[in-house]
Design an enzyme around this catalytic site. Sequence first.
Site, PDB file in Angstrom:
ATOM      1  N   GLY A  96       0.776  -1.238   0.000  1.00 48.75           N
ATOM      2  CA  GLY A  96       0.000   0.000   0.000  1.00 48.75           C
ATOM      3  C   GLY A  96       0.806   1.286   0.000  1.00 48.75           C
ATOM      4  O   GLY A  96       0.425   2.264  -0.635  1.00 48.75           O
TER       5      GLY A  96
ATOM      6  N   GLU B  70       4.079   4.332   5.892  1.00 45.86           N
ATOM      7  CA  GLU B  70       2.790   3.656   5.685  1.00 45.86           C
ATOM      8  C   GLU B  70       1.853   4.527   4.851  1.00 45.86           C
ATOM      9  O   GLU B  70       1.930   5.750   4.912  1.00 45.86           O
ATOM     10  CB  GLU B  70       2.121   3.400   7.039  1.00 45.86           C
ATOM     11  CG  GLU B  70       2.424   2.059   7.638  1.00 45.86           C
ATOM     12  CD  GLU B  70       1.727   0.911   6.902  1.00 45.86           C
ATOM     13  OE1 GLU B  70       1.380   1.052   5.719  1.00 45.86           O
ATOM     14  OE2 GLU B  70       1.548  -0.143   7.527  1.00 45.86           O
ATOM     15  N   ASP B  71       0.963   3.883   4.133  1.00 47.86           N
ATOM     16  CA  ASP B  71      -0.075   4.655   3.433  1.00 47.86           C
ATOM     17  C   ASP B  71      -1.171   5.076   4.414  1.00 47.86           C
ATOM     18  O   ASP B  71      -1.663   6.189   4.370  1.00 47.86           O
ATOM     19  CB  ASP B  71      -0.670   3.865   2.252  1.00 47.86           C
ATOM     20  CG  ASP B  71      -1.091   2.457   2.655  1.00 47.86           C
ATOM     21  OD1 ASP B  71      -0.629   1.961   3.695  1.00 47.86           O
ATOM     22  OD2 ASP B  71      -1.881   1.849   1.918  1.00 47.86           O
TER      23      ASP B  71
ATOM     24  N   ASP C 217      -4.966   2.457  10.318  1.00 49.55           N
ATOM     25  CA  ASP C 217      -6.405   2.240  10.543  1.00 49.55           C
ATOM     26  C   ASP C 217      -6.571   1.704  11.974  1.00 49.55           C
ATOM     27  O   ASP C 217      -6.655   2.481  12.926  1.00 49.55           O
ATOM     28  CB  ASP C 217      -6.913   1.264   9.479  1.00 49.55           C
ATOM     29  CG  ASP C 217      -8.419   1.127   9.468  1.00 49.55           C
ATOM     30  OD1 ASP C 217      -9.054   1.383  10.496  1.00 49.55           O
ATOM     31  OD2 ASP C 217      -8.979   0.747   8.423  1.00 49.55           O
TER      32      ASP C 217
ATOM     33  N   LYS D  17      -6.440   7.332  10.165  1.00 49.38           N
ATOM     34  CA  LYS D  17      -7.845   7.112  10.564  1.00 49.38           C
ATOM     35  C   LYS D  17      -7.887   7.233  12.074  1.00 49.38           C
ATOM     36  O   LYS D  17      -7.892   6.244  12.816  1.00 49.38           O
ATOM     37  CB  LYS D  17      -8.317   5.724  10.113  1.00 49.38           C
ATOM     38  CG  LYS D  17      -9.088   5.725   8.829  1.00 49.38           C
ATOM     39  CD  LYS D  17      -9.862   4.419   8.701  1.00 49.38           C
ATOM     40  CE  LYS D  17     -10.323   4.229   7.270  1.00 49.38           C
ATOM     41  NZ  LYS D  17     -11.047   2.969   7.080  1.00 49.38           N
TER      42      LYS D  17
ATOM     43  N   VAL E 131     -11.307   4.011   1.930  1.00 50.49           N
ATOM     44  CA  VAL E 131     -10.665   4.801   0.876  1.00 50.49           C
ATOM     45  C   VAL E 131      -9.712   3.958   0.039  1.00 50.49           C
ATOM     46  O   VAL E 131      -9.117   3.006   0.536  1.00 50.49           O
ATOM     47  CB  VAL E 131      -9.918   6.027   1.467  1.00 50.49           C
ATOM     48  CG1 VAL E 131     -10.900   7.060   1.986  1.00 50.49           C
ATOM     49  CG2 VAL E 131      -8.956   5.615   2.567  1.00 50.49           C
TER      50      VAL E 131
END
Length: 184
Positions: A48, A103-104, A107, A135, A157
């Site tokens: 990611g 990191e993208d 979460d 997030k 997303v």
Amino acid sequence: MHITTAENDIESILYTEEQIKKRVAELGKELSEIYKDSTPVMACVLKGASVFYTDLVRAFNGHMLFDFISVSSYGQAAKSSGKVSFKKDFDNDLKGKDVIIVEDIVDTGLTLKYLKELLAERDVKSVKTVALLNKYECHPRDLDTDYFGFKIENQFVVGYGLDYAGYYRNLPYIGVLKKSVYAD
Ligand code: PRP
């Protein structure tokens, strides 16, 4: 699952290519200043983070080293499996190094927790984390990323490296995926 064109599956665009570009440039500048006396290992978490990573390293002014680790917890699903599976280790010997995990998205925070625990056993000098998306409401404060691009709500997303079932990573923007695509 049948996917038509990627664009048709996007509910709305959250961050445009231009907005991302501007924010990544700011993050690169900020990290360059923080690490001006060091040569950090910037560790991309595959897959990611790959798109963000290649832009971020080019916005970083100074010596740095590339590295890539591959872990996964979502697989084909829209929800975390709750378990991180390990696929590929770092290539560098990280002993005594300043490491920046790239990191993208953060979460549940499970992946970052896993990586920090892994690095705690490697005798590194320091570990910091940078994520494009945070997030914020979905993980406890002790699993927060040190630096991030944008704080986002709890929505699914995709784009700019982020996927659903392997798709949409190539979209140049961050978009909210239509629920009909991933609802079962
Ligand atoms: C995604 C993303 C992060 C992680 C974040 O990876 O790239 O690594 O999930 O979620 P968390 O905070 O809940 O752990 P994924 O497992 O989907 O693998 P991928 O990077 O190959 O898409």
